[in-house]
Design an enzyme around this catalytic site. Structure first.
Site, mmCIF file in Angstrom:
data_model
loop_
_atom_site.group_PDB
_atom_site.id
_atom_site.type_symbol
_atom_site.label_atom_id
_atom_site.label_comp_id
_atom_site.label_asym_id
_atom_site.label_seq_id
_atom_site.Cartn_x
_atom_site.Cartn_y
_atom_site.Cartn_z
ATOM 1 N N GLY A 134 -4.572 1.472 -2.702
ATOM 2 C CA GLY A 134 -4.465 2.596 -3.643
ATOM 3 C C GLY A 134 -4.151 2.094 -5.049
ATOM 4 O O GLY A 134 -3.974 0.889 -5.287
ATOM 5 N N LYS A 144 6.339 16.302 -0.592
ATOM 6 C CA LYS A 144 6.894 15.012 -1.009
ATOM 7 C C LYS A 144 8.428 15.048 -0.957
ATOM 8 O O LYS A 144 9.066 14.062 -0.597
ATOM 9 C CB LYS A 144 6.424 14.661 -2.420
ATOM 10 C CG LYS A 144 4.947 14.316 -2.527
ATOM 11 C CD LYS A 144 4.566 12.989 -1.861
ATOM 12 C CE LYS A 144 5.095 11.788 -2.607
ATOM 13 N NZ LYS A 144 4.651 10.499 -2.001
ATOM 14 N N ASP A 146 -1.828 4.341 10.279
ATOM 15 C CA ASP A 146 -2.131 5.701 9.811
ATOM 16 C C ASP A 146 -0.859 6.545 9.932
ATOM 17 O O ASP A 146 -0.263 6.625 11.012
ATOM 18 C CB ASP A 146 -3.265 6.289 10.678
ATOM 19 C CG ASP A 146 -3.819 7.569 10.077
ATOM 20 O OD1 ASP A 146 -3.051 8.303 9.421
ATOM 21 O OD2 ASP A 146 -5.016 7.834 10.281
ATOM 22 N N TYR A 189 2.328 20.391 -2.569
ATOM 23 C CA TYR A 189 2.427 18.927 -2.680
ATOM 24 C C TYR A 189 3.867 18.517 -2.971
ATOM 25 O O TYR A 189 4.414 17.627 -2.307
ATOM 26 C CB TYR A 189 1.487 18.432 -3.780
ATOM 27 C CG TYR A 189 1.698 16.995 -4.189
ATOM 28 C CD1 TYR A 189 1.265 15.942 -3.380
ATOM 29 C CD2 TYR A 189 2.342 16.674 -5.392
ATOM 30 C CE1 TYR A 189 1.461 14.614 -3.765
ATOM 31 C CE2 TYR A 189 2.536 15.356 -5.780
ATOM 32 C CZ TYR A 189 2.096 14.334 -4.968
ATOM 33 O OH TYR A 189 2.303 13.019 -5.350
ATOM 34 N N THR A 191 7.655 11.509 -6.362
ATOM 35 C CA THR A 191 6.989 12.073 -7.540
ATOM 36 C C THR A 191 7.903 12.948 -8.393
ATOM 37 O O THR A 191 8.863 13.551 -7.881
ATOM 38 C CB THR A 191 5.787 12.925 -7.052
ATOM 39 O OG1 THR A 191 5.243 13.639 -8.157
ATOM 40 C CG2 THR A 191 6.199 13.938 -5.985
HETATM 41 N N1 LIG Z 1 -1.023 9.313 -9.060
HETATM 42 C C1 LIG Z 1 -0.008 9.860 -9.723
HETATM 43 O O1 LIG Z 1 -0.151 10.320 -10.866
HETATM 44 C C2 LIG Z 1 1.368 9.908 -9.084
HETATM 45 C C3 LIG Z 1 2.410 10.512 -9.815
HETATM 46 C C4 LIG Z 1 3.682 10.541 -9.243
HETATM 47 C C5 LIG Z 1 3.903 9.952 -8.000
HETATM 48 N N2 LIG Z 1 2.869 9.392 -7.301
HETATM 49 C C6 LIG Z 1 3.141 8.793 -5.993
HETATM 50 O O2 LIG Z 1 2.902 7.391 -6.104
HETATM 51 C C7 LIG Z 1 2.416 6.900 -4.844
HETATM 52 C C8 LIG Z 1 1.124 6.127 -5.052
HETATM 53 O O3 LIG Z 1 0.130 7.000 -5.596
HETATM 54 P P1 LIG Z 1 -1.320 6.467 -6.005
HETATM 55 O O4 LIG Z 1 -1.726 7.160 -7.258
HETATM 56 O O5 LIG Z 1 -1.354 4.974 -5.948
HETATM 57 O O6 LIG Z 1 -2.187 7.066 -4.805
HETATM 58 P P2 LIG Z 1 -3.704 6.745 -4.346
HETATM 59 O O7 LIG Z 1 -4.360 5.815 -5.303
HETATM 60 O O8 LIG Z 1 -4.334 8.071 -4.082
HETATM 61 O O9 LIG Z 1 -3.489 5.955 -2.988
HETATM 62 C C9 LIG Z 1 -2.970 6.599 -1.868
HETATM 63 C C10 LIG Z 1 -3.174 5.712 -0.673
HETATM 64 O O10 LIG Z 1 -2.677 6.416 0.471
HETATM 65 C C11 LIG Z 1 -3.529 6.146 1.540
HETATM 66 N N3 LIG Z 1 -3.404 7.162 2.584
HETATM 67 C C12 LIG Z 1 -3.670 8.483 2.502
HETATM 68 N N4 LIG Z 1 -3.438 9.066 3.685
HETATM 69 C C13 LIG Z 1 -3.006 8.092 4.535
HETATM 70 C C14 LIG Z 1 -2.613 8.073 5.889
HETATM 71 N N5 LIG Z 1 -2.648 9.178 6.662
HETATM 72 N N6 LIG Z 1 -2.199 6.909 6.436
HETATM 73 C C15 LIG Z 1 -2.201 5.775 5.685
HETATM 74 N N7 LIG Z 1 -2.579 5.724 4.406
HETATM 75 C C16 LIG Z 1 -2.983 6.874 3.831
HETATM 76 C C17 LIG Z 1 -4.914 6.148 0.910
HETATM 77 O O11 LIG Z 1 -5.807 5.504 1.775
HETATM 78 P P3 LIG Z 1 -7.372 5.927 1.811
HETATM 79 O O12 LIG Z 1 -7.981 5.241 0.615
HETATM 80 O O13 LIG Z 1 -7.829 5.407 3.126
HETATM 81 O O14 LIG Z 1 -7.436 7.426 1.689
HETATM 82 C C18 LIG Z 1 -4.639 5.385 -0.390
HETATM 83 O O15 LIG Z 1 -4.745 3.988 -0.183
HETATM 84 C C19 LIG Z 1 2.313 8.120 -3.923
HETATM 85 O O16 LIG Z 1 3.501 8.245 -3.172
HETATM 86 C C20 LIG Z 1 2.237 9.286 -4.894
HETATM 87 O O17 LIG Z 1 2.720 10.479 -4.303
HETATM 88 C C21 LIG Z 1 1.611 9.340 -7.841
#
Ligand SMILES: NC(=O)c1ccc[n+]([C@@H]2O[C@H](COP(=O)([O-])OP(=O)(O)OC[C@H]3O[C@@H](n4cnc5c(N)ncnc54)[C@H](OP(=O)(O)O)[C@@H]3O)[C@@H](O)[C@H]2O)c1
Length: 288
Positions: free
Chosen positions: A10, A128, A33, A124, A98
């Protein structure tokens, strides 16, 4: 130290893995998973990591409103399973969360501290928050790391890219860009959050922390800075959130105070404008 990282492919996971100090085992959902408790347990039992880092999440903020079960299956129940397994294996659990655990306090205009009572305004955010509480209630040696507005060169799977790339793409197409000016947060560069997290995970100062770049802005202000730093003349207009209705409500203000992290004496995260400049440089020649 041996780290296992879920969500390693990710946006955040890709930047975190190379920065962790020790052996790193990247994991995807094929081996771990979050909705498959038996697979999770057998993989962790075989790997026996010292620290399990969960960068994985159900991140479809709007879609979660119409499929809350799917969001809860990953972000709440999946994380509960993970916390139970980590506790049983005496493994440290580091879990990302988050700024969307806040938002209910509509009049808030000062950064949220770790001690502030959360109040999410979306499915969401609630899912979380439930995950956070399970980690804190079940796994004694934990880090819960809340971050905000992530952007990195690997893009978010859940959001199909990142905000900076979306802005640059729309402007390059010569289309008008309308961005909300009444939602404030701290856009944060995944390289900076990953570097800070790696430093924190090298300590035994377990607990709840906010990890974001410093300062704050509206999304409109962020878009303006993107165009200014990229040297692009865009047709950018500020709009109120009411002009851009979405299925999920977003917090009007979700700036996070990083006081708890800073009190450990670890290096501060730079201001968001400097982080943006570093990102714009990196996207031309990726550093990882
Ligand atoms: N993006 C933002 O702006 C933001 C802001 C605040 C906090 N966060 C938090 O920061 C963290 C990282 O976010 P990110 O932006 O890096 O997310 P991301 O790029 O969407 O990556 C999420 C990862 O989770 C995996 N995933 C989803 N469902 C799964 C499951 N059932 N079992 C195992 N893996 C699974 C996905 O795998 P697949 O590719 O196989 O789907 C992907 O590799 C998360 O906790 C998110 O809530 C993000």
């Amino acid at each position: 130290m041996r780290f296992a990282v879920l969500g390693a492919a990710g946006q955040l996971g890709r930047d975190l893995c190379p920065r962790l100090p020790g052996e790193v085992i990247p994991l995807g959902r094929d081996r771990a998973d979050l909705v498959d408790p038996a697979l999770l347990r057998s993989t962790l039992t075989n790997l026996r990591p010292d620290v399990f880092v969960n960068c994985a999440a159900y991140n479809f903020v709007d879609q979660a409103e119409s499929e809350p079960e799917a969001a809860f299956a990953v972000n709440a129940w999946g994380v509960r399973t993970l916390a139970t397994i980590c506790r049983d294996l005496n493994c440290v659990l580091a879990h990302f969360s988050t700024d969307y655990v806040f938002g209910l306090d509509a009049g808030r205009r000062t950064p949220y501290r770790e001690t502030d009572v959360p109040g999410p305004v979306s499915v969401y955010g609630v899912s979380k928050l439930a995950g956070e509480y399970f980690v804190r209630a079940i796994c004694p040696r934990h880090f819960v790391l809340r971050t905000c507005g992530l952007y990195g060169v690997w893009g978010s799977g859940g959001k199909g890219g990142n905000f900076v790339e979306t802005m640059l793409r729309v402007a390059a197409q010569g289309k008008p860009v309308r961005v909300v000016n009444d939602q404030f947060c701290t856009p944060s560069y995944t390289v900076d959050v990953a570097t800070a997290a790696a430093g924190l995970l090298s300590t035994e100062r377990y607990g709840l922390y906010h990890l974001t770049n410093s300062g704050s802005c509206s999304w409109h202000e962020f878009a303006a800075a993107i165009f200014e730093q990229a040297g692009i003349q865009a047709d950018l207009t500020p709009i109120p959130s009411t002009g851009y209705p979405t299925p999920a409500r977003r917090p009007a203000y979700s700036v996070l105070s990083t006081t708890a992290y800073q009190s450990l004496g670890l290096p501060s995260l730079r201001p968001w404008r400097e982080a943006l400049a570093a990102y714009l440089l990196e996207r031309r020649s990726p550093i990882v």
